[in-house]
Design a protein around this motif. Structure first.
Motif, PDB file in Angstrom:
ATOM      1  N   UNK A 143       9.013   6.937   1.409  1.00  0.00           N
ATOM      2  CA  UNK A 143      10.521   6.426   1.423  1.00  0.00           C
ATOM      3  C   UNK A 143      10.678   4.973   1.777  1.00  0.00           C
ATOM      4  N   UNK A 144       9.959   4.628   2.831  1.00  0.00           N
ATOM      5  CA  UNK A 144      10.158   3.298   3.532  1.00  0.00           C
ATOM      6  C   UNK A 144       9.638   2.225   2.420  1.00  0.00           C
ATOM      7  N   UNK A 145       8.350   2.478   1.680  1.00  0.00           N
ATOM      8  CA  UNK A 145       7.757   1.557   0.828  1.00  0.00           C
ATOM      9  C   UNK A 145       8.789   1.509  -0.189  1.00  0.00           C
ATOM     10  N   UNK A 158       0.792  -1.319   0.069  1.00  0.00           N
ATOM     11  CA  UNK A 158      -0.035   0.151  -0.058  1.00  0.00           C
ATOM     12  C   UNK A 158       0.809   1.016   0.053  1.00  0.00           C
ATOM     13  N   UNK A 159       0.477   2.239  -0.664  1.00  0.00           N
ATOM     14  CA  UNK A 159       1.109   3.596  -0.681  1.00  0.00           C
ATOM     15  C   UNK A 159       0.666   4.562   0.158  1.00  0.00           C
ATOM     16  N   UNK A 160       1.186   4.903   1.201  1.00  0.00           N
ATOM     17  CA  UNK A 160       0.452   5.327   2.424  1.00  0.00           C
ATOM     18  C   UNK A 160       0.280   6.952   2.233  1.00  0.00           C
ATOM     19  N   UNK A 161       1.038   7.480   0.999  1.00  0.00           N
ATOM     20  CA  UNK A 161       1.082   9.115   1.008  1.00  0.00           C
ATOM     21  C   UNK A 161      -0.451   9.740   0.529  1.00  0.00           C
ATOM     22  N   UNK A 162      -1.072  10.532   1.358  1.00  0.00           N
ATOM     23  CA  UNK A 162      -2.149  11.228   1.032  1.00  0.00           C
ATOM     24  C   UNK A 162      -2.132  12.068  -0.454  1.00  0.00           C
ATOM     25  N   UNK A 163      -3.245  11.992  -1.163  1.00  0.00           N
ATOM     26  CA  UNK A 163      -3.364  12.878  -2.434  1.00  0.00           C
ATOM     27  C   UNK A 163      -3.822  14.355  -2.010  1.00  0.00           C
ATOM     28  N   UNK A 164      -3.498  15.342  -2.977  1.00  0.00           N
ATOM     29  CA  UNK A 164      -2.430  15.181  -3.981  1.00  0.00           C
ATOM     30  C   UNK A 164      -1.049  15.003  -3.463  1.00  0.00           C
ATOM     31  N   UNK A 165      -0.141  14.438  -4.094  1.00  0.00           N
ATOM     32  CA  UNK A 165       1.147  14.037  -3.441  1.00  0.00           C
ATOM     33  C   UNK A 165       2.059  14.899  -3.904  1.00  0.00           C
TER      34      UNK A 165
END
Ligand code: ATP
Ligand code: MG
Length: 235
Positions: free
Chosen positions: A219-221, A204-211
């Protein structure tokens, strides 16, 4: 929530060679999923099956619960290179996909005024925009993209990624994207699926949108994905 697009491949062989085995990919409406993996691991094969173009496999592809038996208007496919007809204008190339709203599509991909232009008069990035517009012309609900931005420069690539995000949001598209570019996968997708010799692994990509490009949230992913790819001899 029921899945919009469901790809199950028990087995895909080329001759005696097993290419894909026990693959299960489920996309919900509006999701963007990236597919990454070593060269030759079967990403394009998987996408071709998902598009309905390849039916010589064991398994099934469901769109809204209904099995697809061949190419389908509601599933669009976009390739690495634009594959435009050189003798047709941008608008005619888009119309070739079957839709009627070429001017609207040209606008959506940022090519207002380029309708009468021939492919050889377009830059690589502009030609790929036409290809995206053509891919959208049948009004697909699912868009499959096979390394769509790998033949353009880094700046054009980021522009096209943002075009894709804009169009995806406006048209509520569900997207499966093959890429070798981990930053691209992390910028665009909700999930990244790593295809390896032992099946798939999902991140899963944890970053919210807009990115924000260059943000450290993912970075950890990214580190984990790169380590997995290196372990699978992708590079
Ligand atoms: N028509 C074919 N006949 C026989 N083998 C094939 C055929 N098409 C693909 N293959 C084999 O299937 C495997 C998967 O190919 P595929 O094109 O799906 O890989 P890929 O993951 O998309 O690679 P890349 O990242 O280089 O695009 C490869 O080993 C390839 O040699
Ligand atoms: Mg490929």
């Amino acid at each position: 929530m029921t899945a919009l697009f469901d790809v199950s491949i028990a087995s895909k062989q080329h001759g005696e060679r097993q290419i894909l085995r026990d693959i299960q990919l489920t996309l919900h409406a509006g999701e963007i999923v990236s597919l990454v993996g070593a060269s030759g691991c079967g990403k394009s094969t998987l996408l071709t099956i998902a598009s309905g173009l390849d039916t010589a496999y064991r398994g099934r592809v469901l769109l809204d619960g209904v099995p697809i038996q061949g190419p389908h208007d509601e599933i669009g496919l976009i390739f690495q290179e634009p594959r435009l007809f050189p003798w047709l204008t941008a608008a005619q190339n888009i119309a070739f996909g079957g839709g009627a709203d070429q001017q609207q599509l040209l606008g959506d991909v940022g090519l207002n005024g380029f309708g009468d232009t021939l492919p050889h008069q377009l830059s690589g990035g502009q030609a790929q925009r036409v290809a995206i517009a053509r891919g959208l012309s049948t009004r697909p609900r699912v868009l499959l993209l096979d390394e769509p931005f790998s033949s353009v420069d880094a700046f054009t690539r980021m522009q096209l990624q943002d075009v894709l995000l804009r169009v995806a949001a406006a048209r509520r598209l569900t997207i499966l994207l093959v890429t070798h570019d981990i930053d691209e996968a992390l910028h665009l997708s909700d999930r990244v699926v790593l295809l390896g010799s032992n099946g798939t692994e999902t991140f899963d990509v944890p970053a919210p949108r807009p990115r924000i490009r260059g943000d450290s949230i993912s970075a950890p992913v990214k580190r984990t994905l790169l380590a997995r790819l290196q372990a699978s001899h992708a590079f």
